[in-house]
Scaffold this motif. Structure first.
Motif, PDB file in Angstrom:
ATOM      1  N   MET A  96      30.003  67.814  36.554  1.00 26.31           N
ATOM      2  CA  MET A  96      31.004  68.154  37.547  1.00 26.31           C
ATOM      3  C   MET A  96      30.478  69.254  38.465  1.00 26.31           C
ATOM      4  N   HIS A  97      29.767  70.202  37.885  1.00 23.11           N
ATOM      5  CA  HIS A  97      29.211  71.297  38.679  1.00 23.11           C
ATOM      6  C   HIS A  97      28.349  70.752  39.811  1.00 23.11           C
ATOM      7  N   ASP A  98      27.463  69.806  39.497  1.00 17.46           N
ATOM      8  CA  ASP A  98      26.587  69.213  40.508  1.00 17.46           C
ATOM      9  C   ASP A  98      27.381  68.448  41.556  1.00 17.46           C
ATOM     10  N   LEU A  99      28.400  67.715  41.136  1.00 22.79           N
ATOM     11  CA  LEU A  99      29.223  66.966  42.085  1.00 22.79           C
ATOM     12  C   LEU A  99      29.947  67.903  43.041  1.00 22.79           C
ATOM     13  N   LEU A 100      30.485  68.990  42.518  1.00 24.15           N
ATOM     14  CA  LEU A 100      31.185  69.952  43.371  1.00 24.15           C
ATOM     15  C   LEU A 100      30.235  70.580  44.390  1.00 24.15           C
ATOM     16  N   GLN A 101      28.996  70.831  43.975  1.00 25.37           N
ATOM     17  CA  GLN A 101      28.017  71.402  44.892  1.00 25.37           C
ATOM     18  C   GLN A 101      27.640  70.429  45.999  1.00 25.37           C
ATOM     19  N   ARG A 102      27.653  69.138  45.696  1.00 26.15           N
ATOM     20  CA  ARG A 102      27.190  68.131  46.648  1.00 26.15           C
ATOM     21  C   ARG A 102      28.305  67.491  47.466  1.00 26.15           C
ATOM     22  N   GLU A 103      29.565  67.733  47.124  1.00 30.92           N
ATOM     23  CA  GLU A 103      30.632  66.960  47.753  1.00 30.92           C
ATOM     24  C   GLU A 103      30.753  67.159  49.262  1.00 30.92           C
ATOM     25  N   ALA A 104      30.337  68.299  49.791  1.00 29.88           N
ATOM     26  CA  ALA A 104      30.433  68.536  51.234  1.00 29.88           C
ATOM     27  C   ALA A 104      29.496  67.632  52.026  1.00 29.88           C
ATOM     28  N   GLU A 105      28.348  67.295  51.456  1.00 31.07           N
ATOM     29  CA  GLU A 105      27.388  66.470  52.190  1.00 31.07           C
ATOM     30  C   GLU A 105      27.198  65.068  51.611  1.00 31.07           C
ATOM     31  N   ASP A 106      27.793  64.779  50.483  1.00 29.08           N
ATOM     32  CA  ASP A 106      27.624  63.473  49.841  1.00 29.08           C
ATOM     33  C   ASP A 106      28.998  62.861  49.586  1.00 29.08           C
ATOM     34  N   VAL A 107      29.335  61.829  50.349  1.00 27.17           N
ATOM     35  CA  VAL A 107      30.652  61.210  50.234  1.00 27.17           C
ATOM     36  C   VAL A 107      30.879  60.628  48.837  1.00 27.17           C
ATOM     37  N   ARG A 108      29.816  60.157  48.189  1.00 24.84           N
ATOM     38  CA  ARG A 108      29.964  59.611  46.838  1.00 24.84           C
ATOM     39  C   ARG A 108      30.339  60.697  45.840  1.00 24.84           C
ATOM     40  N   ALA A 109      29.752  61.878  45.990  1.00 23.61           N
ATOM     41  CA  ALA A 109      30.114  62.995  45.116  1.00 23.61           C
ATOM     42  C   ALA A 109      31.563  63.400  45.356  1.00 23.61           C
ATOM     43  N   ALA A 110      31.967  63.467  46.615  1.00 25.43           N
ATOM     44  CA  ALA A 110      33.345  63.824  46.950  1.00 25.43           C
ATOM     45  C   ALA A 110      34.327  62.805  46.373  1.00 25.43           C
ATOM     46  N   GLU A 111      33.978  61.533  46.465  1.00 28.14           N
ATOM     47  CA  GLU A 111      34.845  60.492  45.913  1.00 28.14           C
ATOM     48  C   GLU A 111      34.922  60.573  44.391  1.00 28.14           C
ATOM     49  N   ALA A 112      33.819  60.898  43.756  1.00 24.53           N
ATOM     50  CA  ALA A 112      33.807  61.024  42.295  1.00 24.53           C
ATOM     51  C   ALA A 112      34.713  62.177  41.842  1.00 24.53           C
ATOM     52  N   VAL A 113      34.637  63.302  42.521  1.00 22.73           N
ATOM     53  CA  VAL A 113      35.488  64.447  42.181  1.00 22.73           C
ATOM     54  C   VAL A 113      36.949  64.095  42.427  1.00 22.73           C
ATOM     55  N   ALA A 114      37.229  63.482  43.585  1.00 23.85           N
ATOM     56  CA  ALA A 114      38.612  63.107  43.908  1.00 23.85           C
ATOM     57  C   ALA A 114      39.164  62.119  42.889  1.00 23.85           C
ATOM     58  N   LEU A 115      38.365  61.153  42.482  1.00 25.36           N
ATOM     59  CA  LEU A 115      38.802  60.168  41.488  1.00 25.36           C
ATOM     60  C   LEU A 115      39.071  60.832  40.146  1.00 25.36           C
ATOM     61  N   PHE A 116      38.177  61.720  39.736  1.00 25.91           N
ATOM     62  CA  PHE A 116      38.373  62.428  38.470  1.00 25.91           C
ATOM     63  C   PHE A 116      39.696  63.189  38.489  1.00 25.91           C
ATOM     64  N   CYS A 117      39.922  63.965  39.544  1.00 31.12           N
ATOM     65  CA  CYS A 117      41.148  64.773  39.640  1.00 31.12           C
ATOM     66  C   CYS A 117      42.384  63.886  39.675  1.00 31.12           C
ATOM     67  N   TYR A 118      42.307  62.781  40.386  1.00 32.66           N
ATOM     68  CA  TYR A 118      43.418  61.829  40.463  1.00 32.66           C
ATOM     69  C   TYR A 118      43.733  61.262  39.080  1.00 32.66           C
ATOM     70  N   GLN A 119      42.701  60.879  38.337  1.00 31.43           N
ATOM     71  CA  GLN A 119      42.922  60.311  37.009  1.00 31.43           C
ATOM     72  C   GLN A 119      43.539  61.334  36.061  1.00 31.43           C
ATOM     73  N   VAL A 120      43.068  62.572  36.110  1.00 25.96           N
ATOM     74  CA  VAL A 120      43.653  63.620  35.253  1.00 25.96           C
ATOM     75  C   VAL A 120      45.115  63.825  35.621  1.00 25.96           C
ATOM     76  N   LYS A 121      45.393  63.881  36.911  1.00 26.79           N
ATOM     77  CA  LYS A 121      46.771  64.054  37.383  1.00 26.79           C
ATOM     78  C   LYS A 121      47.658  62.902  36.903  1.00 26.79           C
ATOM     79  N   LYS A 122      47.140  61.678  36.948  1.00 29.22           N
ATOM     80  CA  LYS A 122      47.899  60.520  36.451  1.00 29.22           C
ATOM     81  C   LYS A 122      48.221  60.664  34.965  1.00 29.22           C
ATOM     82  N   TRP A 123      47.247  61.113  34.192  1.00 28.97           N
ATOM     83  CA  TRP A 123      47.481  61.273  32.757  1.00 28.97           C
ATOM     84  C   TRP A 123      48.511  62.358  32.481  1.00 28.97           C
ATOM     85  N   ILE A 124      48.452  63.447  33.239  1.00 34.42           N
ATOM     86  CA  ILE A 124      49.455  64.502  33.080  1.00 34.42           C
ATOM     87  C   ILE A 124      50.839  63.934  33.364  1.00 34.42           C
TER      88      ILE A 124
END
Length: 139
Positions: free
Chosen positions: A1-29
């Motif tokens: 996750m640390h690497d994805l957060l560092q790369r999300e500003a310049e890598d759309v795939r990293a940004a999508e991965a972080v967004a998907l992770f957060c969305y899934q956690v939110k759904k489970w909550i």
């Protein structure tokens, strides 16, 4: 996750991965809140839960209807309680030691004797590690 957060500003795939992770956690909550009839407390633990304030903020964003309200400063500092004083649901960050739990489980499965004479130098917590097995509890 640390690497994805560092790369999300310049890598759309990293940004999508972080967004998907957060969305899934939110759904489970939301699913657990519905199944349980509400929340008494929300706990973040483990590597991401303990060390990623940005992820915690994104996960909790939009959950005010459940009574979750984060204090930005407490969250950024990874305080033990990161919710506001007015939050109906306390939000906590609880330190874990996954390696110790795995070692305990393995020892239990192997029938190894466990002693409590070891201390984790990272947290000062007492450990229960196998006596004479070579496990030190230290990274």
């Amino acid at each position: 996750m640390h690497d994805l957060l560092q790369r999300e500003a310049e890598d759309v795939r990293a940004a999508e991965a972080v967004a998907l992770f957060c969305y899934q956690v939110k759904k489970w909550i939301g699913a657990f809140a519905a199944a349980l009839g509400g929340l008494d407390t929300l706990v973040f633990a483990g590597g991401i839960g303990e060390n990623a304030p940005l992820v915690r903020a994104r996960v909790c964003g939009g959950l005010a209807f459940l009574g979750i309200e984060l204090n930005e400063t407490r969250n950024a500092d990874s305080a033990s309680v990161i919710s506001t004083d007015a939050s109906r649901v306390p939000v906590r960050v609880i330190r874990t030691d996954e390696e110790l739990m795995i070692a305990r489980s393995v020892c239990h499965l192997l029938g190894l004797e466990v002693s409590s004479d070891k201390t984790d130098s990272r947290h000062g917590d007492e450990k229960q590690l196998p006596a004479g097995s070579g496990f030190s509890g230290r990274p």
